[in-house]
Motif scaffolding. Structure first.
Motif, PDB file in Angstrom:
ATOM      1  N   ASP A 100       0.855  -1.185   0.000  1.00  0.00           N
ATOM      2  CA  ASP A 100       0.000   0.000   0.000  1.00  0.00           C
ATOM      3  C   ASP A 100       0.898   1.244   0.000  1.00  0.00           C
ATOM      4  OD1 ASP A 100      -2.295   1.658   0.265  1.00  0.00           O
ATOM      5  OD2 ASP A 100      -1.819   1.864   2.388  1.00  0.00           O
ATOM      6  N   ASP A 102       0.284   4.455  -0.131  1.00  0.00           N
ATOM      7  CA  ASP A 102      -0.059   5.566   0.764  1.00  0.00           C
ATOM      8  C   ASP A 102       0.546   5.357   2.143  1.00  0.00           C
ATOM      9  OD1 ASP A 102      -1.451   7.126  -1.002  1.00  0.00           O
ATOM     10  OD2 ASP A 102      -3.326   6.068  -0.669  1.00  0.00           O
ATOM     11  N   ASN A 128      -3.710   1.162 -10.764  1.00  0.00           N
ATOM     12  CA  ASN A 128      -4.855   0.800 -11.604  1.00  0.00           C
ATOM     13  C   ASN A 128      -4.574  -0.437 -12.459  1.00  0.00           C
ATOM     14  OD1 ASN A 128      -7.371   1.096 -12.753  1.00  0.00           O
ATOM     15  ND2 ASN A 128      -6.655   2.494 -14.327  1.00  0.00           N
ATOM     16  N   ARG A 215      -8.881 -15.200  -0.416  1.00  0.00           N
ATOM     17  CA  ARG A 215      -9.926 -15.826   0.386  1.00  0.00           C
ATOM     18  C   ARG A 215     -11.269 -15.734  -0.349  1.00  0.00           C
ATOM     19  NH1 ARG A 215     -13.059 -14.433   4.963  1.00  0.00           N
ATOM     20  NH2 ARG A 215     -12.518 -12.242   4.872  1.00  0.00           N
TER      21      ARG A 215
ATOM     22  N   ASN B  16     -10.234   1.841  -8.294  1.00  0.00           N
ATOM     23  CA  ASN B  16      -9.810   1.214  -9.542  1.00  0.00           C
ATOM     24  C   ASN B  16     -10.225  -0.260  -9.527  1.00  0.00           C
ATOM     25  OD1 ASN B  16      -7.770  -0.148  -8.014  1.00  0.00           O
ATOM     26  ND2 ASN B  16      -6.532   1.709  -8.133  1.00  0.00           N
ATOM     27  N   LEU B  17     -10.039  -0.897 -10.663  1.00  0.00           N
ATOM     28  CA  LEU B  17     -10.500  -2.280 -10.821  1.00  0.00           C
ATOM     29  C   LEU B  17      -9.799  -3.259  -9.865  1.00  0.00           C
ATOM     30  CD1 LEU B  17     -12.654  -3.582 -12.505  1.00  0.00           C
ATOM     31  CD2 LEU B  17     -11.009  -3.829 -14.364  1.00  0.00           C
ATOM     32  N   PRO B  18      -8.468  -3.158  -9.707  1.00  0.00           N
ATOM     33  CA  PRO B  18      -7.837  -4.082  -8.755  1.00  0.00           C
ATOM     34  C   PRO B  18      -8.404  -3.927  -7.341  1.00  0.00           C
ATOM     35  CG  PRO B  18      -6.161  -3.071 -10.142  1.00  0.00           C
ATOM     36  CD  PRO B  18      -7.455  -2.372 -10.461  1.00  0.00           C
ATOM     37  N   LYS B  21     -11.812  -5.669  -7.148  1.00  0.00           N
ATOM     38  CA  LYS B  21     -11.669  -7.128  -7.032  1.00  0.00           C
ATOM     39  C   LYS B  21     -11.202  -7.513  -5.628  1.00  0.00           C
ATOM     40  CE  LYS B  21     -10.882  -7.810 -11.956  1.00  0.00           C
ATOM     41  NZ  LYS B  21      -9.965  -8.171 -13.029  1.00  0.00           N
ATOM     42  N   ASP B  25     -13.249  -9.940  -3.203  1.00  0.00           N
ATOM     43  CA  ASP B  25     -12.573 -11.169  -2.752  1.00  0.00           C
ATOM     44  C   ASP B  25     -12.405 -11.211  -1.235  1.00  0.00           C
ATOM     45  OD1 ASP B  25     -12.415 -11.783  -5.396  1.00  0.00           O
ATOM     46  OD2 ASP B  25     -10.284 -11.316  -5.622  1.00  0.00           O
ATOM     47  N   ALA B  26     -12.284 -10.024  -0.628  1.00  0.00           N
ATOM     48  CA  ALA B  26     -12.078  -9.986   0.825  1.00  0.00           C
ATOM     49  C   ALA B  26     -13.400 -10.070   1.592  1.00  0.00           C
ATOM     50  CB  ALA B  26     -11.331  -8.713   1.209  1.00  0.00           C
ATOM     51  N   GLN B 282      -9.579   6.480  -2.567  1.00  0.00           N
ATOM     52  CA  GLN B 282      -8.289   6.949  -3.066  1.00  0.00           C
ATOM     53  C   GLN B 282      -7.152   5.993  -2.710  1.00  0.00           C
ATOM     54  OE1 GLN B 282     -10.024   7.913  -0.614  1.00  0.00           O
ATOM     55  NE2 GLN B 282      -8.890   8.732   1.101  1.00  0.00           N
ATOM     56  N   ARG B 283      -7.489   4.903  -1.993  1.00  0.00           N
ATOM     57  CA  ARG B 283      -6.430   4.012  -1.493  1.00  0.00           C
ATOM     58  C   ARG B 283      -6.233   2.787  -2.409  1.00  0.00           C
ATOM     59  NH1 ARG B 283      -5.262   5.091   3.935  1.00  0.00           N
ATOM     60  NH2 ARG B 283      -3.493   3.715   3.530  1.00  0.00           N
ATOM     61  N   SER B 284      -5.122   2.077  -2.157  1.00  0.00           N
ATOM     62  CA  SER B 284      -4.732   0.970  -3.041  1.00  0.00           C
ATOM     63  C   SER B 284      -5.507  -0.309  -2.746  1.00  0.00           C
ATOM     64  CB  SER B 284      -3.255   0.675  -2.835  1.00  0.00           C
ATOM     65  OG  SER B 284      -3.088   0.102  -1.545  1.00  0.00           O
ATOM     66  N   LYS B 285      -5.318  -1.297  -3.627  1.00  0.00           N
ATOM     67  CA  LYS B 285      -5.963  -2.605  -3.432  1.00  0.00           C
ATOM     68  C   LYS B 285      -5.448  -3.269  -2.149  1.00  0.00           C
ATOM     69  CE  LYS B 285      -2.522  -4.977  -6.229  1.00  0.00           C
ATOM     70  NZ  LYS B 285      -2.174  -5.688  -7.429  1.00  0.00           N
ATOM     71  N   HIS B 286      -4.207  -2.995  -1.787  1.00  0.00           N
ATOM     72  CA  HIS B 286      -3.653  -3.600  -0.558  1.00  0.00           C
ATOM     73  C   HIS B 286      -4.417  -3.095   0.660  1.00  0.00           C
ATOM     74  CE1 HIS B 286      -0.291  -5.059  -2.939  1.00  0.00           C
ATOM     75  NE2 HIS B 286      -0.182  -3.853  -3.442  1.00  0.00           N
ATOM     76  N   TYR B 287      -4.661  -1.779   0.676  1.00  0.00           N
ATOM     77  CA  TYR B 287      -5.415  -1.174   1.775  1.00  0.00           C
ATOM     78  C   TYR B 287      -6.829  -1.751   1.807  1.00  0.00           C
ATOM     79  CZ  TYR B 287      -8.154   2.379   4.244  1.00  0.00           C
ATOM     80  OH  TYR B 287      -9.024   3.010   5.089  1.00  0.00           O
ATOM     81  N   ARG B 289      -8.033  -4.519   0.576  1.00  0.00           N
ATOM     82  CA  ARG B 289      -8.076  -5.936   0.973  1.00  0.00           C
ATOM     83  C   ARG B 289      -7.931  -6.067   2.489  1.00  0.00           C
ATOM     84  NH1 ARG B 289      -4.311  -8.074  -2.219  1.00  0.00           N
ATOM     85  NH2 ARG B 289      -5.821  -8.715  -3.766  1.00  0.00           N
TER      86      ARG B 289
END
Ligand code: SF4
Lengths: 220, 338
Positions: A100, A102, A128, A215, B16-18, B21, B25-26, B282-287, B289
């Motif tokens: 992440d 940020d 993205n 998961r 965004n799309l990731p 998803k 998924d989470a 505004q945050r990433s897919k990691h955040y 998830r």
């Protein structure tokens, strides 16, 4: 517990220290990420110049984007639009979408100076992209080769970062580190082999998590 | 007297799309998103969805029994309303499960042109009482309202018990100064506001400068914050800047805490809300998830035993680790202040 074998001669990785090699590795990976089908995403930052640097300024990679894609070189006289500073792991995580981003900025492991719009655009373009670098490399190279290359790359990055820290801690100034005898290099690294190994294990676990299927969605 | 507990759906962010998803998924029940234009309140560079990406996202979510809400929740200016109306048209055409709207002209447009598309009242409408909600329901046929973050849990419970509408509240993420849709701080300095342009502190006005480890943050050339070496930073907003007032320097408007309602989840269940919204498009897919996984587990645990529910330390730590400011609050939910 997972054990990742340390390659027999860690100092081999020190040969990656020359900027040209780091630049080529990053260019290769970003080139792979932005294959022709994904180059359209770069359009909003076409013509922009980025500088990635470690806080001590020892590693500086200059990136520019044009209609042919991404180009990276170790040195330049040009003034960048955006400078992103951070330790090598944080910069790699940013460019390869591993964490992440940020959180890396909030925790001050990454710093963005210059044109914030362009920096934010670059970060969001990467975020993205719907890709899994490990999986794609696997498909291209075969699982065994991809695993080996990925492991070598992460070990190399780790070793470079680790060695840099040791060098900084020892107060050795840039240039002199290349003057260390091979025995000193190996000794310096071997004394810290244990902690280095732990870092590798953590990395390996992170990579394995990336391979694990997500998961399954729970029923509402 | 026995208390009825309602298990709310988790309404999760995707820029965004990731991230979409990752949310599905989470374990997210629903994902909300916006188009790549000023029609949504997170209009940052490179963020949000193209038409094709929305189409793919809806397909992905629906295949997994999740829903997609499209936010068209800023107010069009006097000149050109078409980016907003066409966003509603496309959302309808692509099979979105609801549109989230605040502007009354857009609500009327959606009602007239897409009567079968669910209309949710955005938090940006700042409707914080039963009477206002009834007005929106009567005039524009809304089915759900997202409440502003100025209300206490008691007030939310009261609204839920009186209103026939589905009620959604914010559960987690960054906080505004609690005047949803009516803040002009950003436009005062930068010319762009979240209400009209969909962006608070537009990146073109933000500059970070660091010297000797001290980080200066400027908005349109004005210093609004200074971070000591190693002090956690955040994306700058004027409300969370540090200023000198009364001989002291500090957060005079709002501390940089994130909302986290894990500790009051049973009370939220008891209030009867239908949706729990997680902030963070505004945050990433990691955040996404990480935060959605935590909330999925917490909501399921609370649903299985609301009386025995206790927010786990690791959930709190996980949310703090990725939040802006690194600290949390239950905001107005447990406060007397409104
Ligand atoms: S300045 Fe603060 S309160 Fe106003 S819109 Fe921005 S984040 Fe919200």
């Amino acid at each position: 517990m997972l054990k990742l074998k340390i390659l027999p001669q860690p100092e081999v990785f020190l040969q990656l220290l020359p900027g040209m090699l780091q630049a080529q590795t990053l260019e290769l990976l970003l080139g792979h990420i932005f294959t022709s089908s994904r180059q359209k995403y770069l359009q909003p930052i076409s013509g922009k110049r980025f500088l990635f640097r470690t806080p001590d300024g020892e590693i500086e990679l200059f990136m520019c984007v044009d209609h042919l894609g991404i180009h990276i070189q170790p040195h330049t006289q040009e003034v960048p639009d955006v400078t992103i500073s951070g330790d090598l792991m944080a910069l790699t995580a940013l460019c390869l979408g591993l964490e992440d981003t940020d959180s890396l900025f909030f925790s001050r492991r990454l710093l963005l100076t210059g044109d914030t719009s362009t920096g934010l655009m670059f970060k969001n373009i990467l975020a993205n992209l719907d890709f899994d670098l490990c999986a794609e490399l696997e498909l291209k190279l075969g699982k065994h080769t991809a695993d080996m290359l990925w492991r070598m790359a992460t070990q190399a990055i780790n070793a470079v970062e680790f060695f840099d820290q040791q060098v900084a801690r020892a107060g050795i100034v840039v240039g002199e580190r290349f003057g260390l005898s091979p025995v000193e290099k190996v000794k310096s690294l071997e004394t810290q082999l244990h902690s280095l190994n732990e870092k590798h294990v953590a990395l390996k676990q992170r990579l394995e998590r990336r391979h694990r299927p997500d998961r399954a969605k729970q029923a509402a | 007297m026995t208390t009825d507990y309602r298990k709310p759906e988790l309404v999760c962010p995707a820029g965004n799309l990731p991230a979409l998803k990752a949310a599905v998924d989470a374990g997210g029940d629903t994902v909300y998103l916006g188009f790549r234009n000023a029609s949504n309140a997170r209009n940052f560079e490179g963020l949000n969805f193209s038409r094709e990406e929305v189409e793919e996202g809806i397909q992905y979510a629906h295949d997994r029994n999740a829903r997609v809400f499209v936010a068209v929740n800023t107010s069009p200016g006097p000149r050109n309303i078409s980016p907003w109306t066409s966003s509603i048209d496309i959302a309808s055409e692509l099979g979105a499960d609801a549109v989230i709207i605040s502007d009354i002209a857009l609500l009327a447009y959606a009602k007239e042109n897409h009567p079968n598309l669910r209309r949710h009242l955005s938090v940006q409408a700042s409707a914080g009482n039963y009477e206002a909600l009834e007005f929106y329901a009567r005039e524009f046929g809304i089915q759900r309202a997202v409440l502003p973050r100025i209300l206490t849990l008691d007030a939310i419970r009261e609204i839920c018990s009186k209103s026939s509408l589905e009620i959604e509240i914010f559960a987690s993420g960054g906080l505004c100064v609690m005047a949803e849709g009516r803040c002009w701080l950003s436009s005062y300095i930068t010319g762009d506001s979240p209400n009209m342009n969909g962006v608070c502190s537009p990146a073109h006005a933000v500059r970070f400068e660091q010297e000797n480890g001290t980080l200066d943050v400027k908005l349109d050339g004005m210093l609004i914050n200074k971070f000591a070496p190693d002090e956690a930073a955040a994306y700058p907003t004027l409300c969370k800047g540090r200023f000198e007032a009364g001989g002291k320097t500090g957060h005079v408007m709002e501390a940089p805490y994130s909302l986290n309602t894990l500790e009051v989840l049973p009370e939220i269940f008891a209030a009867g809300v239908h949706g729990l919204k997680i902030e963070g498009r505004q945050r990433s897919k990691h955040y996404v998830r990480s935060v959605v996984s935590t909330w999925r587990e917490a909501v399921d645990v609370c649903a299985s035993d609301p009386h025995g529910y206790v927010a786990k330390k690791e959930w709190m730590a996980s949310l703090n680790a990725t939040s802006e400011g690194g600290a949390h609050t239950t905001g107005a939910y447990e406060d007397d202040w409104r």
